[in-house]
Write a protein that holds these residues in place. Structure first.
Motif, PDB file in Angstrom:
ATOM      1  N   ASN A 132     -27.214  40.816  47.237  1.00  0.00           N
ATOM      2  CA  ASN A 132     -28.146  41.455  46.309  1.00  0.00           C
ATOM      3  C   ASN A 132     -28.726  40.442  45.324  1.00  0.00           C
ATOM      4  OD1 ASN A 132     -29.397  43.860  45.453  1.00  0.00           O
ATOM      5  ND2 ASN A 132     -27.901  44.179  43.823  1.00  0.00           N
ATOM      6  N   PRO A 133     -29.988  39.994  45.512  1.00  0.00           N
ATOM      7  CA  PRO A 133     -30.956  40.344  46.537  1.00  0.00           C
ATOM      8  C   PRO A 133     -30.498  39.896  47.932  1.00  0.00           C
ATOM      9  CG  PRO A 133     -32.041  39.270  44.689  1.00  0.00           C
ATOM     10  CD  PRO A 133     -30.572  39.079  44.502  1.00  0.00           C
ATOM     11  N   ASN A 134     -31.015  40.609  48.926  1.00  0.00           N
ATOM     12  CA  ASN A 134     -30.602  40.332  50.296  1.00  0.00           C
ATOM     13  C   ASN A 134     -31.344  39.128  50.865  1.00  0.00           C
ATOM     14  OD1 ASN A 134     -29.195  40.971  52.772  1.00  0.00           O
ATOM     15  ND2 ASN A 134     -31.178  41.618  53.580  1.00  0.00           N
ATOM     16  N   ASN A 135     -30.600  38.261  51.489  1.00  0.00           N
ATOM     17  CA  ASN A 135     -31.159  37.113  52.204  1.00  0.00           C
ATOM     18  C   ASN A 135     -31.126  37.445  53.696  1.00  0.00           C
ATOM     19  OD1 ASN A 135     -31.778  34.588  53.261  1.00  0.00           O
ATOM     20  ND2 ASN A 135     -29.844  33.634  52.676  1.00  0.00           N
ATOM     21  N   PRO A 136     -32.280  37.550  54.378  1.00  0.00           N
ATOM     22  CA  PRO A 136     -33.563  36.921  54.070  1.00  0.00           C
ATOM     23  C   PRO A 136     -34.677  37.859  53.607  1.00  0.00           C
ATOM     24  CG  PRO A 136     -33.485  37.389  56.401  1.00  0.00           C
ATOM     25  CD  PRO A 136     -32.207  37.932  55.810  1.00  0.00           C
ATOM     26  N   THR A 137     -34.405  39.131  53.360  1.00  0.00           N
ATOM     27  CA  THR A 137     -35.522  40.047  53.093  1.00  0.00           C
ATOM     28  C   THR A 137     -35.925  40.106  51.631  1.00  0.00           C
ATOM     29  OG1 THR A 137     -34.045  41.947  52.823  1.00  0.00           O
ATOM     30  CG2 THR A 137     -34.840  41.490  55.061  1.00  0.00           C
ATOM     31  N   GLY A 138     -35.045  39.690  50.709  1.00  0.00           N
ATOM     32  CA  GLY A 138     -35.371  39.694  49.287  1.00  0.00           C
ATOM     33  C   GLY A 138     -35.233  41.037  48.611  1.00  0.00           C
ATOM     34  N   THR A 139     -34.889  42.076  49.363  1.00  0.00           N
ATOM     35  CA  THR A 139     -34.786  43.415  48.810  1.00  0.00           C
ATOM     36  C   THR A 139     -33.492  43.578  48.012  1.00  0.00           C
ATOM     37  OG1 THR A 139     -33.839  44.135  50.920  1.00  0.00           O
ATOM     38  CG2 THR A 139     -36.199  44.482  50.581  1.00  0.00           C
ATOM     39  N   VAL A 140     -33.452  44.614  47.172  1.00  0.00           N
ATOM     40  CA  VAL A 140     -32.321  44.777  46.260  1.00  0.00           C
ATOM     41  C   VAL A 140     -31.702  46.163  46.371  1.00  0.00           C
ATOM     42  CG1 VAL A 140     -33.062  43.061  44.572  1.00  0.00           C
ATOM     43  CG2 VAL A 140     -33.898  45.424  44.379  1.00  0.00           C
ATOM     44  N   GLU A 163     -24.474  37.378  44.814  1.00  0.00           N
ATOM     45  CA  GLU A 163     -25.641  37.314  43.928  1.00  0.00           C
ATOM     46  C   GLU A 163     -26.171  35.883  43.809  1.00  0.00           C
ATOM     47  OE1 GLU A 163     -24.709  41.218  41.153  1.00  0.00           O
ATOM     48  OE2 GLU A 163     -24.354  39.235  40.302  1.00  0.00           O
ATOM     49  N   ALA A 164     -26.370  35.241  44.948  1.00  0.00           N
ATOM     50  CA  ALA A 164     -26.846  33.858  44.960  1.00  0.00           C
ATOM     51  C   ALA A 164     -28.218  33.710  44.307  1.00  0.00           C
ATOM     52  CB  ALA A 164     -26.887  33.330  46.396  1.00  0.00           C
ATOM     53  N   TYR A 165     -29.004  34.790  44.295  1.00  0.00           N
ATOM     54  CA  TYR A 165     -30.378  34.727  43.776  1.00  0.00           C
ATOM     55  C   TYR A 165     -30.535  35.556  42.503  1.00  0.00           C
ATOM     56  CZ  TYR A 165     -30.990  32.802  48.403  1.00  0.00           C
ATOM     57  OH  TYR A 165     -30.867  32.020  49.526  1.00  0.00           O
ATOM     58  N   ARG A 166     -29.451  35.801  41.819  1.00  0.00           N
ATOM     59  CA  ARG A 166     -29.448  36.679  40.648  1.00  0.00           C
ATOM     60  C   ARG A 166     -30.490  36.268  39.611  1.00  0.00           C
ATOM     61  NH1 ARG A 166     -28.864  41.468  38.296  1.00  0.00           N
ATOM     62  NH2 ARG A 166     -29.208  41.064  36.101  1.00  0.00           N
ATOM     63  N   GLN A 190     -36.980  40.283  45.180  1.00  0.00           N
ATOM     64  CA  GLN A 190     -36.504  39.883  43.857  1.00  0.00           C
ATOM     65  C   GLN A 190     -35.812  38.521  43.939  1.00  0.00           C
ATOM     66  OE1 GLN A 190     -36.508  41.636  40.620  1.00  0.00           O
ATOM     67  NE2 GLN A 190     -38.266  42.520  41.658  1.00  0.00           N
ATOM     68  N   ALA A 191     -36.088  37.785  45.001  1.00  0.00           N
ATOM     69  CA  ALA A 191     -35.486  36.464  45.209  1.00  0.00           C
ATOM     70  C   ALA A 191     -36.568  35.397  45.116  1.00  0.00           C
ATOM     71  CB  ALA A 191     -34.771  36.420  46.558  1.00  0.00           C
ATOM     72  N   ASP A 249     -37.062  50.057  55.125  1.00  0.00           N
ATOM     73  CA  ASP A 249     -37.678  49.269  54.066  1.00  0.00           C
ATOM     74  C   ASP A 249     -36.998  47.907  53.887  1.00  0.00           C
ATOM     75  OD1 ASP A 249     -39.558  51.274  53.350  1.00  0.00           O
ATOM     76  OD2 ASP A 249     -37.973  52.348  52.270  1.00  0.00           O
ATOM     77  N   GLU A 250     -36.215  47.486  54.895  1.00  0.00           N
ATOM     78  CA  GLU A 250     -35.523  46.192  54.889  1.00  0.00           C
ATOM     79  C   GLU A 250     -34.445  46.125  53.810  1.00  0.00           C
ATOM     80  OE1 GLU A 250     -36.184  44.242  57.298  1.00  0.00           O
ATOM     81  OE2 GLU A 250     -38.325  44.192  57.790  1.00  0.00           O
ATOM     82  N   ARG A 251     -33.875  47.274  53.433  1.00  0.00           N
ATOM     83  CA  ARG A 251     -32.854  47.332  52.388  1.00  0.00           C
ATOM     84  C   ARG A 251     -31.505  47.717  52.977  1.00  0.00           C
ATOM     85  NH1 ARG A 251     -33.165  51.270  49.116  1.00  0.00           N
ATOM     86  NH2 ARG A 251     -32.474  50.212  47.208  1.00  0.00           N
ATOM     87  N   HIS A 252     -30.439  47.442  52.224  1.00  0.00           N
ATOM     88  CA  HIS A 252     -29.109  47.886  52.626  1.00  0.00           C
ATOM     89  C   HIS A 252     -29.093  49.412  52.791  1.00  0.00           C
ATOM     90  CE1 HIS A 252     -27.850  43.904  51.413  1.00  0.00           C
ATOM     91  NE2 HIS A 252     -26.579  44.165  51.699  1.00  0.00           N
ATOM     92  N   ASP A 253     -28.509  49.874  53.887  1.00  0.00           N
ATOM     93  CA  ASP A 253     -28.281  51.304  54.091  1.00  0.00           C
ATOM     94  C   ASP A 253     -26.850  51.575  53.632  1.00  0.00           C
ATOM     95  OD1 ASP A 253     -27.825  53.877  54.974  1.00  0.00           O
ATOM     96  OD2 ASP A 253     -28.894  53.596  56.880  1.00  0.00           O
ATOM     97  N   LEU A 254     -26.690  51.832  52.345  1.00  0.00           N
ATOM     98  CA  LEU A 254     -25.349  51.949  51.777  1.00  0.00           C
ATOM     99  C   LEU A 254     -24.598  53.167  52.289  1.00  0.00           C
ATOM    100  CD1 LEU A 254     -25.898  50.833  48.073  1.00  0.00           C
ATOM    101  CD2 LEU A 254     -25.007  49.492  49.992  1.00  0.00           C
TER     102      LEU A 254
END
Length: 362
Positions: free
Chosen positions: A163-171, A194-197, A304-305, A140-145
């Motif tokens: 968080n949000p992830n650049n470039p996918t925008g996912t959180v 959190e550049a896009y917080r 979320q970005a 889902d283009e998200r971090h696999d924690l």
């Protein structure tokens, strides 16, 4: 002829690639204006009072800036309810990120981050001499924690979570992030980038500053380049416990943050009502763009970005070229996909038209 000896770590390190500027108006077969949707910049001009503050500061640029960024540090400490000793400033959040690596990591050490994520991570990691450990995003283009936690070894010194992830925008949401932080050894620094917080509307996405308070191994990166629209002045900051913040001050380039940037940042913080209005406008445009792309048949990760991500694989370069011909530049990642900044309504409309046409050709 011999040449100066340079560090072997530099061999093979790519140069950071900025987003392409827009083509000149009237170039090619296009007659209308061109728009830059490649660098996640805020399309609005400076917030009220900011240009005046920067102009006033410019009258004294024959003098060095305040090395300690005293006024800004005090403003940030008051805004976030943290000690001034926990604030460290730098030339954008990426500048502070590089200082964090200088403070923690060297040859033989490892730095973990998701991939794909912010393209500066592998560059600044390798500059420090450390080894990048890239953990693929999930389906889902998200971090696999879970995978990131499993990648930790006794050589791990730092972990980036964008968080949000650049470039996918996912959180990454609160419960999963807290579980992850609980698994990370206390002597490994976790950096919440959190550049896009400011663009987050999902209430389940935690504010990293809340998490840092009782976790000495957590540092939070923020920037004035995105929502605040100060990309050209290069100013960001970290919130971290005193040992980490003190290390950041030691590794900072002396006088790296200009007085123009410091004063503009203070004025930006004090113009919060206008900031919130502009962010709300961009978030509304983000929703419109996502809905339109989804309606065209694209799979768009939940963002979320202030950008959206289209995974295009081998058609990535073709899409970027089509967008540029239509009057918008996007950020392609060869063989993977394109990141598209949410810009002016006219720019977004041009991009949506390109996407619709391109989709029909797939």
């Amino acid at each position: 002829m011999t040449t100066p000896k340079l560090r072997a770590e530099l061999d093979g390190i790519p140069t950071y690639k900025p987003g392409r500027p827009p083509a000149a108006e009237g170039s090619g077969d296009r007659t209308g204006p061109a728009f830059k949707l490649s660098s996640n910049e805020n399309p609005y001009p400076p917030l009220p009072g900011v240009l005046e503050a920067a102009t006033a500061a410019a009258a004294a640029f024959n003098r060095y800036p305040d090395l300690a960024c005293s006024a800004l540090t005090a403003e940030l400490a008051g805004r976030f309810g943290v000690p001034e000793a926990h604030i460290a400033t730098g030339t954008g959040s990426v500048g502070v990120a590089q200082q964090l690596l200088q403070s923690t990591s060297g040859p033989g050490d490892e730095v973990i981050y998701a991939w794909r994520s912010f393209e500066a991570y592998p560059i600044i990691t390798r500059i420090s001499g450390a080894r990048p450990v890239q953990v693929p995003l999930d389906a889902d283009e998200r971090h696999d924690l879970d995978a990131m936690a499993a990648a930790v070894t006794d050589r791990t010194r730092l972990i980036f979570v964008c968080n949000p992830n650049n470039p996918t925008g996912t959180v990454v949401r609160r419960a999963e992030l807290e579980r992850f932080l609980d698994r990370v050894p206390s002597d490994v620094l976790v950096v919440l980038d959190e550049a896009y917080r400011e663009f987050i509307t999902d209430a389940d996405v935690p504010d990293g500053i809340d998490l840092y308070r009782d976790r000495p191994n957590v540092a939070v990166l923020r920037t004035f380049s995105k929502a605040y629209g100060l990309a050209g002045l290069r100013i960001g900051f970290a919130v971290a416990h005193e040992p980490v913040a003190a290390a950041l001050r030691k590794t900072a380039v002396p006088f790296g943050v200009s007085q123009l940037a410091q004063d503009a940042a203070v004025a930006s913080l004090r113009a919060e009502p206008a900031l919130l209005e502009r962010v709300a406008g961009l978030v509304a445009e983000r929703s419109r763009v996502v809905e339109a792309l989804t309606g065209q048949g694209w799979t768009v990760p939940e963002t979320q970005a202030n950008f959206v991500w289209l995974r295009l694989g081998e058609r990535t370069a073709d899409f970027a070229a089509a967008a540029e011909r239509a009057g918008t530049t996007v950020r392609p990642f060869a063989g993977e996909g394109v990141r598209i900044t949410i810009g002016e309504t006219e720019a977004n409309d041009l991009l949506l038209h390109t996407a619709e046409t391109f989709r029909k050709e797939l």
